[in-house]
Structures are given as C-alpha cells and as structure tokens.
Motif scaffolding. Structure first.
Motif: not given
Length: 317
Positions: A16, A75-78, A99, A103, A111, A195, A198-199
């Motif tokens: 990230v 999270a993180p959303s990938w 995603d 993210f 967020y 990212d 926010n995670a």
C-alpha cells in the motif's frame, strides 16, 4: 516476468505504501498479468444515493453462468489480491471482487466508517442476470458489511459466507498493527497513505457497530457459512466460534474450521479458496432418488392386505 504480489498483512501494508508513493491504485496492475477476457477491471456507481465510483475486478463471461459469486474484501480492501482466484474460476461461475469505498480505485477519498453506508453503496453488486443464483462472500472486515447486504434480501441470494470474519476482537498481529497504526495517525498522519489510514480506523472502531451485524444475521433466511482458519492471528477463531454460538438466527449457522490456515485464504493456492467457497453452494436435490426413497417409506407404512381371495359360496338349488 510480472512482479510477485506481496503476501500477508505486513507485506500488504508495504505494498500500500509503495503504491501510494508511485500513484498507483494497484501494487501490481492486474492487466499486466491476466488478459482482459480472463480478469477485467470494471467500475459502477455506488448505491444508496451516493455518487461514488466503485472499482472491482470481474470474470467476463459471454453468457451469464448459473452462479454469481460476490466478494466483499477486508481492510485494506484490494481486489487485486483475489486475481489468481478469479483467473482460476471455472467457466460456469462468475465472480466479482470489490475495492470497498475509500480503498484502491474506489471513491471517496474520505473515510467511510459506517458499515451500513458501505453496505448501501455496494448493493449494485448483487444484481443478477435472469435465473442466475447469487452467493455473497464477506472476507475479514467485509464479513459484517456482507451480512448487512444479505439482510436486505437481494433477489436470488442463496447463501452468505463469512470468510476469516473480523468481529471486533484482534489477535496478536492485529493488536500490534492497529496499535502502531494508531500512533502513526496521531503523530504523523501525513506520512500514512490513505488506504492504510482508512484500514486502521476501520479495524480500530468496528466493535462499536457489531449490533448492526447481529441484527442483520438474525433477519437472514438463507444459509450462513462461517469459515475460519485455526492459525488466524489477526481475527481469532475463538471470536468466530463465539459469534456462531451466541447469535440467534432463523436457521443454525454452519461453522467450518480449516486447520493450519491463517487470515488470508486468498494468499494460498487459488484452488483452495475456490473449493471452500464451492462447498458453501447449495447441493442440487436428487429428485429421482428422493422420490424413490419417499415412496419406499410410504409403501412400508401402508396396511398389509392378504393376497388370498375368499372362495365364492356354493350355489344352492
């Protein structure tokens, strides 16, 4: 040769950071590894009246297959970390991995902490083709969001899978990461990529929203499958077991413990995570066999009549 995607939570965090530094939404662009007719990047407008552009990876199919599988990531959303599973998916299945808002390639930049808002935004993912059945998979932090989406009773939903679900309690690795991330957010927030920022906030604050999860699970009418690795040091398996034991649902939740598996099922062989998901699909009913078995039971309970017939009485003159 294509670059290897980092695995595990620590390497994912570094990916990230590296991606943010280079301005990329993906650490290793998926289109450099897979042809577009195998794994394709798509985008759609968020539901719930939100104007966000949401990014996802999908498996293109010339004709809609019988099953559509939607994955709500953690999270993180990938979504890119599901690309090997997408590429290995059989042709009679369709999969979309998203995603989540905030993210990778998805909007907004800000967020989105309310899991109810995220569930609203992702509802367009659950649209299906005519006669197509739907299986919804929530991974890690995405498990609670997927449960809220399922509670909205989308058409043709046949089941919900909570895969490595995160339910407010962190294991040793999770506690260390959230603690470190919280300190960085406090003392050097500008150094933390969006990212990761926010995670950390999602995982740190999720325990305040678990009432929404329990309420959603109580309303579900479809089968719920909880799949968890016993070596998960991010989201402890004990928390998932407690959720199954204490949550009142319309039908019992099915729990499956996967020995030796950690938090990231999609880091392993693609066939493994696909097999786990496939096992959660409803099995077709053998109507012919069921009919024969039912008739055997009915026949066994019928009164037994003697086959001997009474002789006619002798005629009289």
């Amino acid at each position: 040769m294509a670059r290897r995607r980092p695995k595990g939570v620590l390497e994912l965090g570094w990916a990230v950071i590296e991606s943010a530094a280079t301005g990329r939404a993906e650490h290793v662009p998926t289109d450099q590894i897979y042809p577009e007719d195998v794994v394709r990047r798509i985008a759609f407008q968020a539901g719930g009246g939100h104007g966000w552009r949401i990014s996802a990876l999908s498996t293109p199919r010339a004709k809609a297959p019988p099953w559509k599988i939607v994955v709500i990531t953690g999270a993180p959303s990938w979504a890119e970390y599901w690309a090997p599973a997408l590429a290995a998916l059989p042709q009679d299945r369709e999969m979309i991995v998203v995603d989540r808002p905030g993210f990778a390639g998805s909007e907004p930049v800000e967020y989105v902490g309310d899991i109810r808002v995220q569930a609203q935004a992702l509802m367009p993912l659950l649209e299906t083709a005519p006669n197509q059945k739907l299986l919804l998979v929530g991974q890690s932090y995405g498990a609670a969001i997927a449960a809220l989406m399922a509670a909205n009773r989308p058409a043709r939903l046949q089941g919900l899978v909570l895969l490595s679900g995160f339910f407010g309690e962190t294991g040793p690795t999770g506690r260390w990461l959230v603690g470190l991330g919280s300190k960085l957010l406090k003392w050097a927030p500008r150094l933390v990529p969006r990212d990761l920022k926010n995670a950390v906030r999602e995982v740190r604050d999720q325990h305040t929203q678990l009432d929404h999860l329990h309420e959603a699970l109580a309303r579900l009418r479809v089968p719920v499958h909880v799949v968890h690795g016993d070596a998960d040091d991010f989201a402890p398996i004990e928390t998932a077991e407690q959720l199954v034991a204490e949550t009142r649902t319309r039908r019992p939740m099915a729990f499956r413990k996967v020995e030796g598996a950690n938090h990231f099922f999609n880091d392993g062989p693609a066939e493994m995570v696909l097999e786990l998901i496939e096992d959660c699909l409803p099995k077709p009913v053998d109507w012919k066999g069921l009919g024969a078995a039912t008739w055997a039971v009915v026949k066994a309970r019928l009164p037994r009549f003697s086959r001997a017939r009474a002789k006619p009485a002798a005629a009289t003159v």
